[in-house]
Design an enzyme around this catalytic site. Structure first.
Site, short mmCIF file in Angstrom:
data_model
loop_
_atom_site.label_atom_id
_atom_site.label_comp_id
_atom_site.label_asym_id
_atom_site.label_seq_id
_atom_site.Cartn_x
_atom_site.Cartn_y
_atom_site.Cartn_z
N HIS A 19 0.86 -1.18 0.00
CA HIS A 19 0.00 0.00 0.00
C HIS A 19 0.90 1.23 0.00
CE1 HIS A 19 -3.19 2.79 0.64
NE2 HIS A 19 -2.69 3.19 1.79
N HIS A 61 -6.14 9.74 -0.68
CA HIS A 61 -6.85 9.77 0.60
C HIS A 61 -6.06 10.40 1.73
CE1 HIS A 61 -4.90 5.74 0.41
NE2 HIS A 61 -4.61 5.99 1.67
N ASP A 77 1.13 5.06 -0.29
CA ASP A 77 0.45 6.36 -0.24
C ASP A 77 1.12 7.35 -1.18
OD1 ASP A 77 -1.61 6.07 1.84
OD2 ASP A 77 0.09 5.70 3.18
N ASP A 95 -7.68 1.61 2.34
CA ASP A 95 -7.26 2.54 3.39
C ASP A 95 -8.16 3.75 3.59
OD1 ASP A 95 -5.60 3.32 5.48
OD2 ASP A 95 -4.26 4.47 4.21
#
Length: 999
Positions: free
Chosen positions: A73, A448, A75, A197
């Site tokens: 994951h 996000h 970001d 997430d």
């Protein structure tokens, strides 16, 4: 002109000998280490089917199949900037280097043909891809074709779902999915949406995913109470019916809640960032643990399997920025699979474990032929424990939220002018214009941790930098386009600081031109406000006629602004000329009467407090007592119930009732021919202008808040609250990403009995564009200019959080308090207040919200420019449409797609039941033939929402629900340029065009 649905030729796929587009390498680098034995492996591996479900691994139908999903994951900005994450800089902040993750994963995949991996964030992957050699690119294409490297989601980023506008979501998904389609063809097309997430999930997001053609949706975070109920009821997986207007299954989406958010099971994390013990198989070693780990895993799998309904369960094997040393992960996963599956023979185990992907897991669920329950609401607000509601980020970093919304507006204008002017927009007298940098920057902002306001301060600054740098190439493009379309090469100027009344050209020039561009499909009448010097000005319209104008003072300032009303045609511009009148000064326009009104509205203010006290709709004969004031919640730093503090993510006031900023306001009234204003000063850090223009059916409240004082040691969360006597029965209504409206009930959740631990924060919801309350007869609606958190905490009341400044971190990873220094301490914004009869309110708020999101763009020039073409006279007015669009139809996208192709999206912007007495919810038929004036559409192909599949050939997995059979109509073939749009329907087209020679 007719359209067809012939499939376009893809550049990858087929076996053997996949043909791919050979993207040139911008930064050649050495091949990856395992390439020396790569081709031996490929010769040994059997020829795989085309990517998709046909490449999925075999399962054992009579066993519990555990699908291991290796993933990372990544970001796109959070504790570090996008570039810092990609290159692995500042590992003292967070050890993370995405380029090394991808290098390492590819090497590990090549070492064993059974291994699989999914990747998500195309902002990172595309950057990495362009730095690879042709040889490495071919290797990766083969991995994708064989299904061993699979893309999930496929957007530029994994976007937030609370603070994002649906148009920007669609744009960022389109950007990422287009890269995959052009790079890997259908082999790279994601089958599932993957939002592991984001901090709560919107119904509109699921609807958009369904319309993009996804077969399923996986996410990690949901309310802790909701998750407990779902586990008990075996409802961790459902069909989400994500629209109340679109006919099922158009917006139906199979939705799966992952068992462990998105992390590995406890004790089974084998990344270099983890401290869990690896497999030790040597029984002679004192560290031998193989049997213990296998036994633990078998129990874990069995227990988890009991929470799901099929003979399949999924485990996410990865987490934030993991797999930089992919070998440590895969080596242990190999052993896990080998040793667990060996128990089938040795001990009769009924657990089968395998490398898999979310799509392959979904495929097995679909084949199980089960009937699934249906969800119709959303997953807001999200709490991960008592007193821990993630509702603060709905409002965090309000300046960045506004800049993002403003940039969406600017990008749409840039895209439209690029489409209308054709190639002349990209290369012209002002240089090379390009919409791509702003398109990519806007896509990054949907992440996000970006528009959500949940990154560190230096990362938020970098997001703003990316937007700012994206505006420049668009300004060049728009200058080229406006010169081409107007026939005049002016010295165009873009005043980026109009929000704080700064524009050097208008404040110093004796004469100038104002070019007002309207991105809507209907003409608009918009008040233009420009900072000027202390003079009187003459304003002329495109035909040379004088139009009324005023010069009015700017509150709390020695400056003033010029006002005039601009009438601008659909998808076009009007050029107004302004000249200073010599030896004249503007007249003072003060008044003592605390009432402002126009032909439609009257607003009364309390003479003792200066607060708004009554709103009257003169047209509909409605009167509503309304008191509006500013308050602040004292941010909790933890108490005896919980140590949870308010922070970037979490909203937790330390008491239920907020405190007044001030119980009264210093006021003065400005009344001119074009505006009536009440200036309210509540404190040294909070003021507001309440304003009415002629012909305006809403009251405008322009608030300025900041710097919020924190010298008293109290963090503050500032709200604007409207109190009325409306009997609202605990209900209020908020939009979902700017589209459909959801009913909210105080202290209530539709699908489980709520134990409310936070009576304020637990009732906050995301407000992307509007919130309203109604008693069934009268409706009070407030439109916002950015995403904010809002609620109705008592009947007849409505509040919106406008700013927050906090002194504590909320322990969710950011590691710094939300207490920005610098320009972001001051925030200015607008709330538009509408009072209507409930039956006609939708027409008002839908059309007004459309005008706010896509407001006219003002471009300035000194005038007197040379002709663009000597033989063509300049024009002062232009419309890109030959006829206006009906009010219920919105031109969502008009953008360049290829050298002679445009991307066109049209949407019905009303929901079922929003007729408003004007048939607004009726289907609308539209003929696209000769609709546009700047170009002719010669060929039309209809696609899915993200434009990566031809609609006629797109298909989705079908699911059986417990609500009864759902018809599955085959996609209609486009046979002409006449299309019909039903309520809330978006239709997407790739249009081949021929531009008109004279522009």
């Amino acid at each position: 002109m007719v359209g067809d649905a012939r499939p376009s030729r893809v550049r990858a796929g087929g076996c053997p000998g996949a043909v791919g587009s050979q993207t040139s390498s911008r930064a050649p680098r050495p091949p990856l280490p395992p390439l020396s034995f790569l081709f031996v492996l490929f010769l040994a591996a059997p020829c795989a089917w085309a990517a998709g479900y046909k490449t999925c691994p075999k399962v054992k139908p009579d066993m519990l199949n555990v699908h291991l999903v290796p993933h990372t994951h990544d970001d796109v900005g959070w504790l570090k900037t996008v570039d810092q994450y990609f290159y692995g800089i500042y590992n003292n902040i967070q050890p993370a280097g995405v380029q090394y993750i991808l290098d390492s994963v590819i090497s590990s995949l090549l070492a064993d043909p059974t291994r699989r991996f999914i990747y998500v964030e195309i902002a990172f992957f595309s950057r990495w891809w362009h730095q690879q050699t042709n040889e490495t690119q071919k290797v990766v294409r083969d991995l994708v074709r064989q299904g061993r490297l699979e893309f999930a989601n496929g957007g530029w980023v994994m976007n937030d779902e609370a603070a994002t506008h649906y148009g920007a979501i669609i744009d960022q998904m389109t950007l990422g999915l287009r890269f995959l389609e052009e790079t890997f063809g259908s082999d790279g097309r994601p089958r599932v949406a993957w939002h592991i997430d984001p901090f709560g999930h919107s119904r509109e997001q699921a609807s958009l995913f369904a319309q993009m053609g996804f077969d399923g949706f996986f996410f990690g975070r949901l309310d802790y109470q909701d998750k407990r109920v779902r586990k008990e009821a075996l409802q961790m997986e459902q069909v989400w019916r994500a629209s109340a207007s679109l006919k099922p299954p158009t917006a139906d989406l199979f939705t799966s809640v992952l068992p462990n958010m998105y992390n590995p099971p406890e004790g089974l994390c084998w990344d270099m960032l983890c401290a869990d013990k690896p497999f030790v198989e040597d029984m002679r070693s004192p560290e031998y643990n193989a049997k213990e780990l296998v036994d633990y895993f078998l129990k874990l799998a069995t227990d988890q399997g009991k929470l799901y309904r099929s003979k399949h369960t999924v485990m996410t094997m990865g987490s934030d920025f993991q797999y930089e040393n992919a070998n440590s992960w895969f080596k242990n996963l190999d052993k896990l699979i080998q040793l667990v599956n060996a128990q089938q023979q040795a001990n009769g185990s009924r657990v089968n474990v395998l490398y898999s992907t979310p799509a392959c897991y979904l495929w097995e669920l679909n084949k199980a032929n089960l009937s699934w329950s249906v969800k119709k609401d959303d997953f807001f607000p999200y709490a991960d424990g008592p007193y821990m509601f993630w509702t603060g980020y709905f409002s965090s970093r309000p300046a960045l939220k506004r800049y993002e919304r403003l940039s969406y507006n600017f990008l749409q204008v840039c895209n439209q002018l690029e489409a209308l002017a054709g190639p002349a927009a990209n290369v012209g007298p002002y240089g090379s214009g390009d919409s791509a940098p702003l398109n990519e920057a806007m896509a990054v902002l949907q992440h996000h941790d970006a528009v959500s306001g949940t990154s560190r301060q230096h990362v938020a600054d970098d997001y703003a930098r990316q937007l700012s740098e994206g505006w420049g190439p668009c300004e060049v493009l728009m200058s080229n386009a406006l010169a081409h379309l107007s026939g005049s090469k002016e010295d165009f100027a873009f005043c980026r600081k109009l929000n704080i009344s700064i524009c050097p050209l208008t404040q110093t020039a004796e004469r100038f031109q104002v070019i007002v561009y309207n991105p809507l499909g209907r003409k608009v009448d918009r008040m233009v406000r420009l900072p000027v010097s202390k003079h009187v000005y003459l304003v002329r319209d495109p035909g040379g006629k004088t139009v009324p104008s005023d010069v009015v003072p700017i509150p709390s300032s020695d400056s003033q602004e010029l006002l005039f009303s601009a009438l601008v045609p659909a998808l076009g511009f009007s050029v107004y000329s302004v000249s200073r009148m010599p030896n004249q000064s503007p007249q003072k326009s003060w008044s003592r009467v605390l009432v402002i009104q126009n032909e439609y509205l009257r607003a009364r203010f309390d003479p003792d407090t200066g607060l708004l006290m009554e709103l009257e709709n003169l047209e509909q004969n409605l009167v509503l007592p309304v008191r509006q004031a500013f308050y602040w919640y004292n941010a909790s730093t933890g108490n005896n119930l919980s140590s949870q503090a308010s922070g970037a993510y979490i909203f937790r006031p330390n008491q239920k009732n907020p405190l007044f900023v001030s119980r009264w306001a210093q006021t003065h009234v400005v009344k001119a021919s074009l505006v009536q204003e009440v200036h309210q000063n509540f404190s040294a850090w909070c003021s507001q202008v309440v304003r009415l223009y002629p012909r305006q059916r809403h009251l405008e409240l322009e608030w300025t808040v900041g710097p919020i004082p924190v010298g008293d040691g109290w963090g503050k969360e500032v709200i604007s609250r409207f109190d009325t006597p409306l009997a609202t029965g605990g209900l209020f209504y908020t939009d979902s990403n700017g589209r459909e409206i959801l009913e909210r009930r105080r202290d209530y959740r539709p699908t489980w009995k709520l134990n409310q631990t936070e009576p304020v924060a637990g009732n906050y919801y995301p407000v992307n564009s509007r919130i309203y309350i109604t008693d069934g007869n009268m409706q009070l609606t407030v439109l916002t200019d950015r995403s904010q958190g809002g609620s109705s905490l008592r009947d007849g009341s409505l509040e919106l959080m406008v700013h927050r400044r906090l002194l504590r971190d909320d322990a969710r990873g950011v590691g710094e308090p939300l207490t920005k220094e610098g320009s972001g301490l001051w925030v200015r914004g607008r709330h538009l207040v509408l009072l209507d009869k409930t039956g006609i309110a939708a027409a008002r708020h839908r059309l007004q919200a459309e005008m706010e999101v896509l407001a006219p763009q003002v471009v300035l020039a000194r005038g007197g420019g040379a002709r663009y073409r000597l033989e063509v006279a300049p024009r002062t007015q232009f419309s890109g449409l030959r006829r206006e669009l009906p009010p219920s139809i919105h031109l969502l996208t008009l953008a360049r797609w290829g050298p002679e192709t445009l991307l066109l999206r049209l949407e019905h912007q009303f929901a079922v039941g929003e007729d408003s007495g004007r048939n607004m919810s009726s289907p609308v038929t539209l003929d696209l033939t000769n609709l546009f004036s700047a170009f002719t559409i010669t060929h039309l192909r209809e696609t899915t929402l993200a434009a990566n599949q031809l609609l006629a050939y797109a298909s989705r997995l079908q699911w059986t629900t417990d609500t009864g059979p759902t018809p599955h109509p085959s996609p209609s073939r486009l046979v002409s340029a006449t299309i019909t749009l039903h309520p809330m329907e978006i239709r997407t087209f790739l249009a081949s065009v021929r531009w008109e020679e004279d522009g």
